[in-house]
Design an enzyme around this catalytic site. Structure first.
Site, PDB file in Angstrom:
ATOM      1  N   GLU A 159       0.949  -1.119   0.075  1.00  0.00           N
ATOM      2  CA  GLU A 159      -0.058  -0.090  -0.197  1.00  0.00           C
ATOM      3  C   GLU A 159       1.010   1.143   0.065  1.00  0.00           C
ATOM      4  O   GLU A 159       1.400   1.462   0.934  1.00  0.00           O
ATOM      5  CB  GLU A 159      -0.814   0.056   1.183  1.00  0.00           C
ATOM      6  CG  GLU A 159      -1.477   1.304   1.439  1.00  0.00           C
ATOM      7  CD  GLU A 159      -2.472   1.182   2.832  1.00  0.00           C
ATOM      8  OE1 GLU A 159      -2.220   0.205   3.557  1.00  0.00           O
ATOM      9  OE2 GLU A 159      -3.050   2.313   3.065  1.00  0.00           O
ATOM     10  N   ASP A 190      -1.021  -1.205   5.545  1.00  0.00           N
ATOM     11  CA  ASP A 190      -0.754  -0.469   6.906  1.00  0.00           C
ATOM     12  C   ASP A 190      -1.821  -1.165   8.039  1.00  0.00           C
ATOM     13  O   ASP A 190      -2.771  -1.422   7.474  1.00  0.00           O
ATOM     14  CB  ASP A 190      -1.231   1.161   6.901  1.00  0.00           C
ATOM     15  CG  ASP A 190      -0.107   1.863   6.384  1.00  0.00           C
ATOM     16  OD1 ASP A 190       1.098   1.356   6.086  1.00  0.00           O
ATOM     17  OD2 ASP A 190      -0.363   3.016   5.806  1.00  0.00           O
ATOM     18  N   ASP A 209      -3.945   0.049   9.761  1.00  0.00           N
ATOM     19  CA  ASP A 209      -5.075   0.910  10.249  1.00  0.00           C
ATOM     20  C   ASP A 209      -6.376   0.572   9.145  1.00  0.00           C
ATOM     21  O   ASP A 209      -6.339  -0.306   8.472  1.00  0.00           O
ATOM     22  CB  ASP A 209      -4.532   2.430  10.091  1.00  0.00           C
ATOM     23  CG  ASP A 209      -4.325   2.659   8.620  1.00  0.00           C
ATOM     24  OD1 ASP A 209      -4.755   1.928   7.526  1.00  0.00           O
ATOM     25  OD2 ASP A 209      -3.654   3.710   8.288  1.00  0.00           O
ATOM     26  N   ASP A 246      -7.976   2.158   6.833  1.00  0.00           N
ATOM     27  CA  ASP A 246      -7.741   2.121   5.393  1.00  0.00           C
ATOM     28  C   ASP A 246      -6.848   0.985   4.798  1.00  0.00           C
ATOM     29  O   ASP A 246      -7.190   0.225   3.798  1.00  0.00           O
ATOM     30  CB  ASP A 246      -6.645   3.415   4.976  1.00  0.00           C
ATOM     31  CG  ASP A 246      -7.806   4.579   4.852  1.00  0.00           C
ATOM     32  OD1 ASP A 246      -8.904   4.401   4.734  1.00  0.00           O
ATOM     33  OD2 ASP A 246      -7.057   5.680   4.732  1.00  0.00           O
TER      34      ASP A 246
END
Ligand code: 0RA
Length: 684
Positions: free
Chosen positions: A442, A515, A517, A519
């Site tokens: 990403e 990541d 998180d 997203d």
């Protein structure tokens, strides 16, 4: 003193036990020696099996018509309590053993079946091993039975009765309460997961119309409590699956219900159609989710194809001359289908990799004739709905043909372009698929670090830029317009859908690195959904992995440690000594206060070195790691943690997909709220 006698407690209680009893005790000892044989695994999943085993017994009482309420409590210290209002486990003296039936049920392997005469007990699968297995794998179990006017009690420690079954009171009710604490000597974790419990209990409530199941979590304030009870059974199940759809996205407004019974096999099925491309069939045998499908699902599919073609032709909606072999094909008929198929089979045979595929050949014909009969009647009685369904199918067929054309064009164009590999791909030197890995990363900055940090010989990097297309909604020809998706497919070498060829796969490991998180979770879900829908063999073949970057870097003196979760963090910092200070500081460095600091970079918490002696850095994204750190923690085969994606994971991602990516905001908010803890840790 012999082992058996110790286990038994026979010597301590001064009773006489014959040889038969010794065998009994060896039985439970065998479970403790090889728990995997009985519950599959001693991981979190196995731990939860203990609950399912008890609840299954309660559900059996409901199926037999004696129980309509089950309460499952998660008590402090992860003690589980399951209360039902069934008949209660029998407590009479068992003539053969000279003991209470309750004690036999709890201490003899498979004793449940001998008493119960329940045909629908699951054999071979992971459920239905008997409540004695729970007893064997628990530090202690307490059972309270209400029946025959009395209140009865017995307690066991690691499977051994502490004392005989005792009447401790009177009661005019009936039912069973089982309370247990799982054994830390057996399980890797003792912590029950509310969401795992909730989804299985809710599923059971759907599958058993009218049964009320309540889940309570009393481990922390405020207590959580949810009840599940569905008068519509699997019809409500299907309604919930499509609940995120607007009414114009539904081809059939109210799910179609079909049921019947033949040769001891009972069948229930529900279906509806949405405007989606996806086919969603959930199937169950004796309340067990048959992820891999089986004869009940193939019977269902056959009947669906036949009924639609028969009625469609009879009503002039399908013109034979328009069709290749005179029929609409199954894969077109199943586009947008959402169905739940639930059967009860007296002697189920489970097959497949995860033993979740029904093998009984007789079931296919039974399901097929029941569904075909019911569905024809529905279609004949509802000409408007039939018309809509069939036009949708014809549309799907046209779209599929168009997509095939688009795909052919794209791949032909690709093959002609120079070198044919995508420009963003940093390929590896080796061309031996088995040793090659591709990291799908990403973001450009993490992609840059990964390119620098990797082992160029066998690690390729493909950075993902921007948002990837919502493949579900867009349809495959749209998805193929996305650069990112096309690069990925070209890099893999396999093509997709009907043209997929695993023999052409260029990398043995496909590693998703996003990541930690929300997203990142979105992007991961999206990729998994794409693989699940269009390259499922990659997952079945075990080629897909998820990289696990660390959450923390701890510097202690000259040494550097990485922690991949909070538990590891406290283990590592705990090993430094300063035990009392530790907890306090952990709270300071990882608590909510920190999250609010406006620090775009990783947080260096160097304060008060004389007190703590270590520095904690919390990674917020892959991009914060330099190439060396990324290699060391996440890409070096010697240190990294890779999670292999199973078909279950992919299916879950697929289910989550609509929630996360759909048009409706509400399901997405719910997801984020339900995963609030996860989200907080992972920092949005
Ligand atoms: C053995 C025989 C019968 C019921 C049960 C066990 C039973 C087990 C559990 C576990 C949790 N709740 C339960 N409820 C019942 C049949 C009882 C009869 O024939 O009266």
């Amino acid at each position: 003193m012999s082992n058996e006698a110790m286990i038994n407690g026979a010597v301590a209680s001064g009773q006489n036990y014959d040889a038969e009893n010794i065998t009994v005790l060896e039985g439970l000892e065998a479970v403790r020696k090889r728990p995997g044989m009985y519950i599959g695994t001693t991981s979190e999943r196995g731990l939860h099996h203990l609950v399912w085993e008890i609840v299954d017994n309660s559900v059996d009482e409901a199926l037999a018509g004696y129980c309509d309420e089950i309460l499952v409590k998660i008590l402090p210290d992860n003690i589980i309590e399951v209360i039902d209002n069934g008949r209660g486990i029998p407590v009479h003296l068992h003539p053969k053993y000279g003991k209470s039936a309750l004690e036999i049920v709890m201490t003899v392997l498979h004793a449940g079946g001998k008493f119960e005469n329940n045909n629908y007990k699951v054999s071979g699968g992971l459920h239905g091993v008997g409540i004695s297995v729970v007893n064997a794998l628990s530090l202690w179990v307490e059972v309270i039975v209400e029946r025959d006017g009395g209140l009865w009690y017995q307690k066991y420690n690691r499977g051994n009765p502490e004392a005989d079954v005792k009447q401790i009171g009177v009661s005019d009710k009936h039912g069973t309460t089982v309370r247990f604490k799982a054994d830390a000597l057996i399980f890797e974790t003792l912590v029950f997961d509310y969401n795992i419990m909730k989804s299985r209990l809710k599923e059971l409530a759907y599958l058993n119309k009218g049964l009320k199941i309540t889940l309570e979590d009393l481990r922390k304030e405020p207590a959580k409590r949810e009840s599940f009870s569905f008068e519509g059974g699997i019809v409500d199940f299907v309604r919930e699956i499509v609940s995120d759809k607007k009414s114009e996205e539904l081809i059939v407004q109210d799910p179609i219900f079909m049921s019947g019974e033949a040769d001891g096999v009972s069948v229930e099925a529900t279906l509806t159609y949405t405007a989606d491309q996806a086919e969603t069939i959930y199937s169950f045998v004796n309340n067990i989710n048959t992820h891999e499908g089986g004869t009940h699902v193939s019977g269902f599919r056959t009947a669906l194809t036949r009924a639609i073609n028969d009625v469609g032709k009879a009503q002039g909606l399908i013109k034979e001359k328009d069709l290749k072999d005179g029929n609409l094909q199954g894969n077109d008929i199943r586009e947008g289908l959402v169905a739940v198929v639930s059967v009860r089979v007296p002697q189920p045979q489970f097959e497949g990799q995860t033993k979740t595929k029904l093998g009984n050949s007789e079931v296919s014909g039974i399901v097929s004739s029941i569904v075909n009969g019911n569905l024809k009647i529905y279609l004949e009685d509802n000409p408007e709905a039939t018309k809509k369904i069939i036009s949708k199918i014809i549309l799907s067929k046209k779209a599929r043909e168009a997509a095939q054309k688009a795909r052919d064009t794209v791949f032909r164009a690709n093959a002609l372009s120079i070198g044919s590999l995508p420009g963003k791909l940093a390929d590896c030197a080796s061309k031996i698929p088995d040793e090659c890995e591709i990291y799908i990363v990403e973001g450009d900055s993490a992609g840059g670090s990964a390119k620098q940090g990797r082992n160029r010989y066998n690690q390729a990097i493909l950075p993902l830029r921007g948002k990837i297309l919502n493949v579900e909604k867009a349809g495959v020809h749209k998805a193929l317009e996305s650069d990112t998706i096309r690069s990925m497919i070209t890099a893999f070498g396999t093509s997709i859908d009907d043209s997929f060829d695993i023999g052409k796969l260029r990398y043995g490991k496909i590693i998703i690195m996003t990541d930690a998180d929300v997203d990142g979770a979105h992007i991961r879900t999206l990729l998994l959904t794409f693989f699940y829908r269009h390259m499922v063999e990659l997952i079945q073949n075990g080629n897909v992995y998820i990289a696990q970057p660390p959450l923390y870097k701890i510097t202690y003196g000259k040494k550097i440690y990485y922690a991949y979760n909070d538990k590891e963090l406290s283990e590592i910092t705990g090993s430094f000594g300063a035990k009392e200070i530790r907890e306090e500081e952990l709270r300071v460095t990882t608590g909510e206060d920190m999250e609010e600091e406006v620090l775009p970079e990783a947080e260096e918490t160097a304060g008060a070195p004389e007190k703590k002696g270590y520095t904690l850095q919390r990674y917020k994204g892959l991009g914060e790691m330099n190439p060396e750190q990324l290699w060391e923690t996440t890409m070096d085969p010697a240190n990294r943690i890779l999670l292999q994606v199973s078909i279950d994971n992919a299916r879950e991602a697929d289910m989550l997909f609509d929630k996360l990516m759909g048009d409706k905001v509400e399901p997405r908010r719910e997801f984020i709220e339900e995963n609030a803890e996860f989200v907080k840790n992972l920092d949005i």
